[in-house]
Motif scaffolding. Sequence first.
Motif, PDB file in Angstrom:
ATOM      1  N   ILE B  62       0.560  -1.476  -0.170  1.00  0.00           N
ATOM      2  CA  ILE B  62      -0.085  -0.169   0.274  1.00  0.00           C
ATOM      3  C   ILE B  62       0.724   0.801   0.411  1.00  0.00           C
ATOM      4  CG2 ILE B  62      -1.752   1.536   1.051  1.00  0.00           C
ATOM      5  CD1 ILE B  62      -3.106  -1.391   2.018  1.00  0.00           C
ATOM      6  N   GLY B  63       1.704   1.410   0.956  1.00  0.00           N
ATOM      7  CA  GLY B  63       2.267   2.363   0.972  1.00  0.00           C
ATOM      8  C   GLY B  63       3.593   2.410   2.053  1.00  0.00           C
ATOM      9  N   LEU B  64       4.510   3.665   1.931  1.00  0.00           N
ATOM     10  CA  LEU B  64       5.621   3.764   3.065  1.00  0.00           C
ATOM     11  C   LEU B  64       5.723   5.148   3.975  1.00  0.00           C
ATOM     12  CD1 LEU B  64       8.457   3.141   3.995  1.00  0.00           C
ATOM     13  CD2 LEU B  64       9.302   3.943   2.419  1.00  0.00           C
ATOM     14  N   HIS B  73       6.490   0.153   6.902  1.00  0.00           N
ATOM     15  CA  HIS B  73       5.227  -0.567   5.358  1.00  0.00           C
ATOM     16  C   HIS B  73       4.432  -0.741   5.825  1.00  0.00           C
ATOM     17  CE1 HIS B  73       9.539  -1.014   3.860  1.00  0.00           C
ATOM     18  NE2 HIS B  73       9.834  -0.730   5.215  1.00  0.00           N
ATOM     19  N   TYR B  74       3.554  -0.865   4.969  1.00  0.00           N
ATOM     20  CA  TYR B  74       1.875  -1.033   4.936  1.00  0.00           C
ATOM     21  C   TYR B  74       1.292  -1.806   3.794  1.00  0.00           C
ATOM     22  CZ  TYR B  74       1.961   2.512   8.651  1.00  0.00           C
ATOM     23  OH  TYR B  74       1.736   3.339   9.483  1.00  0.00           O
ATOM     24  N   LEU B  75       0.802  -3.364   4.328  1.00  0.00           N
ATOM     25  CA  LEU B  75       0.760  -3.990   3.422  1.00  0.00           C
ATOM     26  C   LEU B  75      -1.166  -4.788   3.269  1.00  0.00           C
ATOM     27  CD1 LEU B  75       4.129  -4.672   4.463  1.00  0.00           C
ATOM     28  CD2 LEU B  75       4.230  -5.604   1.844  1.00  0.00           C
ATOM     29  N   ARG B  76      -1.341  -5.250   2.348  1.00  0.00           N
ATOM     30  CA  ARG B  76      -2.361  -5.728   2.387  1.00  0.00           C
ATOM     31  C   ARG B  76      -2.517  -7.305   2.021  1.00  0.00           C
ATOM     32  NH1 ARG B  76      -7.097  -5.768  -0.909  1.00  0.00           N
ATOM     33  NH2 ARG B  76      -8.820  -6.689  -0.175  1.00  0.00           N
ATOM     34  N   ARG B  77      -3.335  -8.280   3.018  1.00  0.00           N
ATOM     35  CA  ARG B  77      -3.053  -9.564   2.147  1.00  0.00           C
ATOM     36  C   ARG B  77      -4.530 -10.061   1.402  1.00  0.00           C
ATOM     37  NH1 ARG B  77      -3.326 -15.002   5.645  1.00  0.00           N
ATOM     38  NH2 ARG B  77      -4.253 -16.327   4.033  1.00  0.00           N
TER      39      ARG B  77
END
Lengths: 134, 189
Positions: B62-64, B73-77
């Motif tokens: 998603i973004g930093l 850091h943002y991440l989506r499963r």
Amino acid sequence: MAEKKKRVAIIASSGSVETAYKVLNIASAAAAMEAEAAVFFTFDGLRIIHRQGIHQLAPGAGKEDLKDRLARSGVPSIPELLDLAKSSGVRLIGCQMTMDLMGIEPSDLIDGVEIGGAATFLDYAFDAEVTLSF
Amino acid sequence: MKEIKVNLTVHCEGLSCPLPVMKTKQAMETVRPGDVIEVVATDRGSIADLKGWAQRTGHQYIGLREEEGRYRHYLRRALPEEEKQEQQFPDTADCEELKEALSREDVRVLDVREPAEYAFGHIPGARNIPLGDLDDRLEELDPSRTWYVICRTGQRSDLACRQLAEKGLRVKNVVPGMIAWDGPIEQDF
């Protein structure tokens, strides 16, 4: 992802501390990227999975300052990295021929290691997209 | 720095390669598909590594955000393939149509992505209610308006439109969604 897993085959034939890091970092990262990873430890590389040898890994010639740098940097230790690699599914294969040559018994190696010969490694490596030798 | 709501935070401060990637992978396996995790790292290499890891494994990076030597850091499963269904809600609009509609007094935008996705870039004025919260927060939606519902690719907004239409709201699904939006963008931080 639905596609077939990528496969990474690594040969570790040197027993220096930097080889151990290179090999275990790449193998573990490969497993984290959902690839299959196997390391074939041969000749001096066998020290990396040897119960005693693992605690005596030294930097290569001219890299003596590496030990201090590693200690200061917060990089995990080699035994920690080995545990991580195993728990993420990395296959560790000890070279039978080297073991015979050096008089090393399976019980001298750390737990969770397979033992095999060149054909064991090749059987796996024939289908590998990435093959690395250290 | 404004907090971003996530399902799980993974602490990788002081850890070097490959640990941030490995801990991210382990954490991702403990959350549900569609959930968002935050990975806090001090390793500069994590910037390139986590993007590469997400691309390879199919998860959404998603973004930093950077603050005082920390990388958030943002991440989506990712959702499993079988959960990706055909879009069924018949009343759709593309992004061009939405741009024109935005000038109309009766039009509102509802963004049903996760708060982290919304925070990294949304249409100015869009209201954010994640798909999973929609049932509990229906009263926030003015039924006298026409709601253009948007997500990243049109999947979640399709489900949202069906849910909202059943409750009697006037809705349109924006397709494909934010991945095609080239109009103005607002960030939350």
